[in-house]
Design a protein around this motif. Structure first.
Motif, short mmCIF file in Angstrom:
data_model
loop_
_atom_site.label_atom_id
_atom_site.label_comp_id
_atom_site.label_asym_id
_atom_site.label_seq_id
_atom_site.Cartn_x
_atom_site.Cartn_y
_atom_site.Cartn_z
N ILE A 63 1.07 -1.09 -0.07
CA ILE A 63 0.13 0.10 0.06
C ILE A 63 0.86 1.12 0.02
O ILE A 63 1.90 1.35 0.85
N LEU A 64 0.74 2.20 -1.01
CA LEU A 64 1.52 3.41 -1.23
C LEU A 64 0.77 4.55 -0.77
O LEU A 64 -0.59 4.78 -0.98
N ASN A 65 1.40 5.46 -0.33
CA ASN A 65 0.80 6.83 -0.15
C ASN A 65 -0.36 7.01 1.06
O ASN A 65 -0.98 7.55 1.18
N LEU A 66 -0.21 5.87 1.98
CA LEU A 66 -1.02 5.78 3.06
C LEU A 66 -0.52 6.79 4.28
O LEU A 66 0.60 6.37 4.45
N ASP A 67 -1.47 7.97 4.52
CA ASP A 67 -0.74 8.66 5.67
C ASP A 67 -0.98 8.44 7.14
O ASP A 67 -2.33 8.47 7.43
N ILE A 68 -0.13 7.94 7.89
CA ILE A 68 -0.43 7.76 9.09
C ILE A 68 0.46 8.82 9.82
O ILE A 68 1.59 8.90 9.91
N GLU A 69 -0.31 9.68 10.52
CA GLU A 69 0.39 10.70 11.51
C GLU A 69 1.28 10.33 12.57
O GLU A 69 0.93 9.24 13.07
N PRO A 70 2.28 10.81 12.65
CA PRO A 70 3.11 10.14 13.53
C PRO A 70 2.57 10.34 15.12
O PRO A 70 1.88 11.49 15.45
N TYR A 71 2.82 9.52 15.97
CA TYR A 71 2.22 9.30 17.44
C TYR A 71 3.07 10.44 18.22
O TYR A 71 4.41 10.34 18.16
N GLU A 72 2.53 11.53 18.81
CA GLU A 72 3.24 12.56 19.51
C GLU A 72 3.91 12.30 20.66
O GLU A 72 4.89 12.81 21.10
#
Length: 118
Positions: free
Chosen positions: A66-75
């Protein structure tokens, strides 16, 4: 004596939908696959911090990615944080991969993720 109710709201377990894919494409087949995540990506997915709008899938050397799946970094992650839009491997059975490979080679077929849940 009755227990006090917690005032904290429990997050997580949310279903992330790619509504744009359902609008832009006619869905022929659906498959359910696992996804290989690293470290703090698991927490971000659990919190529902995923954007699937531009995501698509591609077969490479007999494996589905899977490409371009945006998972926001865990703060609250420690030192090493994975890239937001890195390629991630999808986990399927071999016979499912072979069928998807044959179908994707047909003219006009694209592999698009439609939903993600924890």
């Amino acid at each position: 004596m009755a227990k006090k109710e917690s005032s904290q709201k429990v997050e997580g377990g949310k279903s992330i939908q790619n509504r744009k894919a359902r609008y832009d494409y006619e869905l022929i087949d659906k498959y359910e696959a696992g996804i290989a995540l690293v470290g703090s990506e698991v927490k971000s997915v659990w919190l529902g911090r995923v954007n699937m709008a531009d995501a698509y899938c591609e077969l490479r050397e007999g494996e589905l990615w899977i490409l371009n799946l945006d998972i926001e970094p865990y703060e609250y992650a420690s030192i090493k944080k994975p890239e937001r839009r890195r390629n991630r491997k999808l986990l399927l059975h071999r016979h499912e991969l072979d069928l998807i490979d044959r179908r994707s080679r047909e003219k006009g077929f694209t592999i698009v993720p439609t939903a993600m849940y924890f």
